[in-house]
Design an enzyme around this catalytic site. Structure first.
Site, mmCIF file in Angstrom:
data_model
loop_
_atom_site.group_PDB
_atom_site.id
_atom_site.type_symbol
_atom_site.label_atom_id
_atom_site.label_comp_id
_atom_site.label_asym_id
_atom_site.label_seq_id
_atom_site.Cartn_x
_atom_site.Cartn_y
_atom_site.Cartn_z
ATOM 1 N N ASP A 199 0.839 -1.199 0.000
ATOM 2 C CA ASP A 199 0.000 0.000 0.000
ATOM 3 C C ASP A 199 0.875 1.251 0.000
ATOM 4 O O ASP A 199 1.364 1.670 1.045
ATOM 5 C CB ASP A 199 -0.898 -0.053 1.245
ATOM 6 C CG ASP A 199 -1.716 1.207 1.420
ATOM 7 O OD1 ASP A 199 -1.939 1.920 0.428
ATOM 8 O OD2 ASP A 199 -2.133 1.458 2.571
ATOM 9 N N ASP A 218 -3.615 4.280 2.641
ATOM 10 C CA ASP A 218 -5.028 4.291 3.060
ATOM 11 C C ASP A 218 -5.494 2.942 3.603
ATOM 12 O O ASP A 218 -6.670 2.777 3.922
ATOM 13 C CB ASP A 218 -5.927 4.740 1.891
ATOM 14 C CG ASP A 218 -5.891 3.746 0.726
ATOM 15 O OD1 ASP A 218 -5.097 2.774 0.776
ATOM 16 O OD2 ASP A 218 -6.653 3.936 -0.241
ATOM 17 N N ASP A 273 -2.123 -0.955 -3.579
ATOM 18 C CA ASP A 273 -2.362 -0.224 -4.831
ATOM 19 C C ASP A 273 -1.260 -0.499 -5.860
ATOM 20 O O ASP A 273 -0.275 -1.188 -5.565
ATOM 21 C CB ASP A 273 -2.501 1.277 -4.547
ATOM 22 C CG ASP A 273 -1.430 1.766 -3.580
ATOM 23 O OD1 ASP A 273 -0.274 1.359 -3.748
ATOM 24 O OD2 ASP A 273 -1.766 2.530 -2.632
ATOM 25 N N ASP A 321 -12.293 -14.974 -15.212
ATOM 26 C CA ASP A 321 -13.058 -15.288 -14.006
ATOM 27 C C ASP A 321 -14.303 -16.104 -14.369
ATOM 28 O O ASP A 321 -14.984 -15.806 -15.356
ATOM 29 C CB ASP A 321 -13.478 -13.962 -13.355
ATOM 30 C CG ASP A 321 -14.080 -14.126 -11.979
ATOM 31 O OD1 ASP A 321 -13.374 -14.615 -11.082
ATOM 32 O OD2 ASP A 321 -15.259 -13.754 -11.789
ATOM 33 N N GLU A 366 -10.344 -19.755 -15.225
ATOM 34 C CA GLU A 366 -10.753 -20.155 -13.877
ATOM 35 C C GLU A 366 -12.023 -20.979 -14.055
ATOM 36 O O GLU A 366 -13.118 -20.443 -14.142
ATOM 37 C CB GLU A 366 -11.044 -18.939 -12.989
ATOM 38 C CG GLU A 366 -11.253 -19.369 -11.537
ATOM 39 C CD GLU A 366 -12.444 -18.750 -10.824
ATOM 40 O OE1 GLU A 366 -12.531 -18.900 -9.600
ATOM 41 O OE2 GLU A 366 -13.312 -18.146 -11.475
#
Ligand code: NOJ
Length: 543
Positions: free
Chosen positions: A26, A30, A34, A208, A266
């Site tokens: 990060d 926050d 990211d 996905d 997947e």
């Protein structure tokens, strides 16, 4: 029919590292990882020796399912950064010789996607509704769902449009409406989404719910289990023949960009011969081998799944993959420490059986020696190179998985395996950022697993992974050939791949080692009195 280029391609032998961006690193502070965080850790990844990175979704999303609910497929969510950050990450990875695979989520959009908002605002039978699966409910006033399907996350798979007879289908959360993949507009839109990312330079896509996009036309009732991790589902929403047409089409889209882009499915289908149908020559290039992931700590069953996998994929001319963990299930270091080998609880909490941490780690270190000795491509889930276990005592108040909330806690869900990584043992949030914020709590004992400590320790799990990856690369094991060796006991596996011999002792009693020079061992005490100890493995080379 578009054929793929002559083989082998990079994905035939690549070791691919899954980044779950929320929990990797990060940079903004926050509490949510990211893209700039990924950039900060590119050297770490290159030094580890992986060939490619797969990033779970970072697109614009209300985060109802941690980003697997996409509101805009062509933009980065401000939580994760900007498109410019993405471009910098991509070029940074490429400069270091690592490819980038992004996640594409085509079965459903977010309910905040402009298409779904338009659908809700449009009348029944409209073009906007035809992009999704809206149907009239049963009963005099449509007050019953159109069929009995259950959501993978628990509860009905249908939600009624307020004040209407119509319901919409969502195989997952209410905020993840399923698209209608028989609608040409949907097909065209996704061709262009793929092109958008291919033009930016991505090397591939992880698809996905690849087995769920086509539903049997009449949407018949079905009483089968919806348990995602059980695999093997053959209900009217899974593994339908027509789904393969989508991948043939996407194969042609990728071919517009040359022959080195790939897709990985997947697809929770079973047995491996069924999964292999997703990687026929004109479809995708890889599929996750969940049968391997699901195999218990048992020599016969491991040998069996390896044989069946190699056979099934070679029949279609595709490489096999090997997967031990991902962001959807308890990490293997924790699973392998449970008393029942092969147990796969849907999350672990303080009231559940607690894994034996030391045994789980010992076995995890032995299992990676098997996995990386196999020919084909291997997937690693972030943190497994640190030997990371799940957070197995996370209190309910922190849990965010929609599966936990939709089942009133009956399914604990997947938060335990999604905890932010520990980078520095003595820093706030273990160096996940500099502010100490974190979207999920990290257990105190994660300090022991912190990357900084392991980088200084020649016997650490991280160092073991680094050495295994280097040796696998130098000896060409990914493109090699497996030959089983006779083992002296039924709980021992032994194989050769080129000039490397693996011996894995899944039992407790020590076993004599075959001839050869010990190149790598899973743990410092793997060898005692010239014998391989229990729950340990070695790589030997012929002198
Ligand atoms: C599979 C993803 O890996 C999982 O995290 C997600 O919840 C479902 N698909 C729905 O998109």
């Amino acid at each position: 029919m578009t054929q793929q280029s002559p083989r082998p391609q990079w994905w035939h032998h690549a070791v691919i590292y899954q980044i779950y961006p929320r929990s990797f690193m990060d940079a903004s502070g926050d509490g949510i990882g990211d893209l700039n965080g990924v950039i900060q850790r590119l050297d770490y990844l290159a030094n580890l020796g992986v060939d490619a990175l797969w990033l779970s979704p970072f697109y614009r999303s209300p985060q109802a399912d941690a980003g697997y609910d996409v509101a805009d497929y062509r933009d980065v969510d401000p939580l994760f950064g900007t498109l410019e950050d993405f471009d910098s990450m991509l070029s940074g990875a490429h400069e270091r010789g690592m490819r980038i695979i992004v996640d594409i989520v085509p079965n459903h959009t977010s309910s905040e996607h402009v298409w779904f908002q338009e659908a809700l605002a449009s009348p029944s039978g409209s073009r906007a509704r035809a992009r999704y699966i809206f149907r009239e409910g049963r009963g005099d006033n449509g007050e019953q769902p159109p069929n009995n399907w259950q959501s993978v996350f628990g509860g009905p798979a249908w939600t009624q449009v307020p004040g209407e007879r119509e319901w919409y289908l969502h195989l997952f959360d209410t905020r993840q409406p399923d698209l209608d993949w028989r609608n040409p507009e949907v097909l065209e839109e996704f061709d262009n989404v793929l092109r958008f990312w291919l033009e930016r330079g991505v090397d591939g896509f992880r698809v996905d719910v690849a087995h769920g996009m086509i539903k049997a036309p009449e949407l018949p009732d079905w009483d089968g289990s919806q348990e995602m991790i059980e695999g093997g589902n053959r209900g009217p929403m899974w593994d339908q023949e027509e789904v393969h047409e989508i991948y043939r089409r996407w194969n042609r889209v990728l071919a517009e960009f040359g022959h080195d882009r790939m897709m990985v499915a997947e697809a929770w289908v079973h047995p491996p011969s069924r999964t292999a149908r997703y990687v026929r020559p004109d479809e995708m290039q890889q599929a996750f081998n969940f049968d391997y992931l699901l195999t218990p700590w048992d020599a016969d069953r491991l040998r069996n799944v390896i044989d069946i996998s190699l056979e099934s994929y070679s029949e279609v001319g595709a490489p096999t993959t090997w997967v031990m963990s991902n962001h959807d299930g308890v990490r293997h270091a924790s699973r392998l420490g449970l008393s029942r080998p092969g147990a796969r609880p849907n999350g672990i909490d303080a009231d559940s059986e607690q894994p034996d941490e030391a045994l789980g780690l010992r076995r995890a270190r032995a299992l990676i020696m098997l996995t990386l000795a196999l020919p084909g491509s291997a997937y690693l889930y972030q943190g497994e190179e640190l030997g990371l276990p799940d957070h197995t005592t996370m209190p309910a108040r922190y849990r965010q998985d929609p599966a936990f909330h939709r089942t009133n806690g009956e399914q604990l869900g997947r938060d335990g395996c999604r905890v932010p990584l520990p980078w520095y043992a003595d820093a706030p949030a273990f160096g996940f950022n500099t502010t100490g914020e974190r979207w999920l709590p990290q257990p105190e004992h994660y300090a022991r697993y912190a990357a900084d400590r392991q980088l200084e320790d020649a016997t650490s799990t991280l160092e073991l992974y680094r050495q295994l990856l280097a040796m696998r690369h130098n000896h060409g094991l990914g493109n090699g050939e497996l030959v089983w060796q006779q083992s002296l006991r039924s709980d021992v596996l032994s194989l050769t791949n080129g000039d490397v011999t693996l011996v894995l002792n899944l039992g407790e009693a020590p076993i004599a080692l075959p001839a050869g020079e010990v190149a790598l061992q899973s743990v410092p005490d793997a060898i005692s009195n010239g014998q391989l100890t229990g729950n340990a493995a070695v790589w030997l080379t012929t002198p």
